[in-house]
Design a protein around this motif. Structure first.
Motif, PDB file in Angstrom:
ATOM      1  N   ARG A 156      27.091  38.529  46.903  1.00 10.53           N
ATOM      2  CA  ARG A 156      27.809  39.786  46.651  1.00 10.53           C
ATOM      3  C   ARG A 156      29.155  39.794  47.384  1.00 10.53           C
ATOM      4  O   ARG A 156      30.146  40.308  46.855  1.00 10.53           O
ATOM      5  CB  ARG A 156      26.960  40.978  47.094  1.00 10.53           C
ATOM      6  N   THR A 157      29.188  39.234  48.578  1.00  9.03           N
ATOM      7  CA  THR A 157      30.447  39.205  49.322  1.00  9.03           C
ATOM      8  C   THR A 157      31.494  38.351  48.603  1.00  9.03           C
ATOM      9  O   THR A 157      32.679  38.699  48.575  1.00  9.03           O
ATOM     10  CB  THR A 157      30.221  38.629  50.729  1.00  9.03           C
ATOM     11  N   THR A 158      31.051  37.259  48.004  1.00  7.21           N
ATOM     12  CA  THR A 158      31.977  36.379  47.280  1.00  7.21           C
ATOM     13  C   THR A 158      32.517  37.078  46.044  1.00  7.21           C
ATOM     14  O   THR A 158      33.716  36.998  45.735  1.00  7.21           O
ATOM     15  CB  THR A 158      31.273  35.074  46.880  1.00  7.21           C
ATOM     16  N   THR A 198      34.153  46.537  47.658  1.00  4.12           N
ATOM     17  CA  THR A 198      33.439  45.907  48.765  1.00  4.12           C
ATOM     18  C   THR A 198      32.092  45.356  48.289  1.00  4.12           C
ATOM     19  O   THR A 198      31.594  45.705  47.212  1.00  4.12           O
ATOM     20  CB  THR A 198      33.176  46.915  49.887  1.00  4.12           C
ATOM     21  N   ALA A 199      31.484  44.527  49.132  1.00  2.00           N
ATOM     22  CA  ALA A 199      30.150  44.008  48.828  1.00  2.00           C
ATOM     23  C   ALA A 199      29.138  45.153  48.767  1.00  2.00           C
ATOM     24  O   ALA A 199      28.199  45.116  47.956  1.00  2.00           O
ATOM     25  CB  ALA A 199      29.741  42.989  49.885  1.00  2.00           C
TER      26      ALA A 199
END
Length: 358
Positions: free
Chosen positions: A19-21, A29-30
């Protein structure tokens, strides 16, 4: 627009993205991605366009469509659970979910084979004789005549089990796996094993899970060993195999048995020892020889067994005027996704070499 967070999760996992990627490729945001996937927040049209671009799908893919059945990790028997990265498992599970969605829409148009009742749960730790009996009962239920199983993958398909090859971009450490989480049992084979004997054994191994391990926590060495023992007996019952095994290390005799039974030399060496025909010394010496020879083994059996069912179903549809584009529209999946699943469930065709080896 209406937005299905499960489809966002599916597309992200197929791309093997955290999710961060994914968030780093967009303006959110993630934490926001997590909320979108869980359905507690809905993205704007601008963000939907960003997500679609980052994931390589049209924005319409995220709209509500036919339900996509989740395949949780707890409902899939991965061969090497601890050795497989979680993100790789998630990609493979997402592929399985897409496959079940494609099968679901196909079944709106085509009658696929009825699923045969093969379930025979085991309690605790079965004895070797119990596993032998379970394999024999399964052969009987599937109508297997005495002798070698002619084509393991086609046999599974004839009894309603969908078999696919995993796509080449899935981490090779995933290996084969199976699941009953959807409306049909699903077996996924590794594309990295370019060997007929290994593809047959993998298919029989996953059949063992489908027969014995419905309510068993996947991933333990114990149940993997049980599935291995089941596969060995299913493919070559001991009373039928034993006359074809030499009483000492004889590679010509083993190669003949390999050709007849569609088993690897390594599997035959193991069986000769397990049955009690060979001493520990002979078994160790044979394995040292195989290790020195390397892979692939002597006596190639030809290409891996290929699925057939989905390719045959879409050919029937095409002849009736229903194209893959129709299926994509009906399922709200992309044409690329439909095409990839159908190819994974179709017979591989010989290809002309572009270069000639001198």
């Amino acid at each position: 627009m209406d937005f299905d967070g499960k489809r966002l999760s599916l597309a992200r996992r197929l791309r093997r993205l955290q999710r961060t990627t994914l968030a780093a490729k967009t303006s959110v945001t993630a934490a926001a991605v997590t909320q979108f996937e869980r359905g507690t927040a809905r993205p704007t049209n601008v963000v939907v366009a960003e997500l679609a671009l980052a994931l390589g799908v049209p924005a319409g893919f995220f709209r509500q469509g036919r339900p996509i059945e989740p395949v949780p990790a707890s409902g899939a028997h991965f061969r090497s659970l601890r050795a497989t990265p979680a993100i790789a498992r998630e990609q493979a599970l997402a592929f399985a979910e897409i496959a079940l969605a494609v099968v679901d829409v196909l079944e709106q148009y085509v009658d696929l084979p009825t699923v045969t009742d093969i379930v025979e749960p085991i309690d605790g730790e079965p004895t070797p004789d119990q596993l032998i009996a379970t394999a024999a009962n399964t052969r009987k239920r599937l109508g297997v005549e005495p002798g070698p199983v002619p084509h393991v993958v086609r046999l599974l398909e004839a009894h309603g089990i969908v078999v696919l090859r995993l796509p080449p971009d899935v981490d090779p450490r995933v290996d084969a796996f199976s699941t009953e989480a959807g409306h049909r049992p699903l077996v996924l084979l590794s594309p990295a094993k370019d060997d007929r004997a290994r593809s047959r054994f993998d298919a029989a191994h996953e059949l063992g899970h489908l027969v014995m391990h419905q309510d068993v926590e996947p991933g333990s060495k114990i149940i993997e060993t049980q599935a291995h023992q089941f596969a060995s007996e299913f493919l070559a019952p001991t009373p039928e195999l034993e006359p074809d095994l030499p009483r000492k290390v004889d590679w010509d005799a083993l190669l003949q048995a390999k050709t007849k039974w569609g088993l690897s030399l390594a599997a035959l060496v193991y069986r000769a020892h397990a049955i009690g025909l060979w001493t520990e010394h002979a078994y160790r010496r044979a394995n040292q020889h195989l290790a020195a020879q390397g892979y692939p083994e002597q006596g190639p059996l030809g290409p891996p067994e290929s699925p057939y069912l989905l390719g045959a179903a879409t050919t029937l549809l095409s002849e009736a005027g229903t194209t893959l584009e129709h299926l994509a529209t009906a399922s709200r999946l992309t044409l690329d996704q439909i095409t990839e699943i159908v190819a994974a469930g179709s017979e591989t065709k010989p290809r002309l070499r572009l270069t000639v080896t001198p």
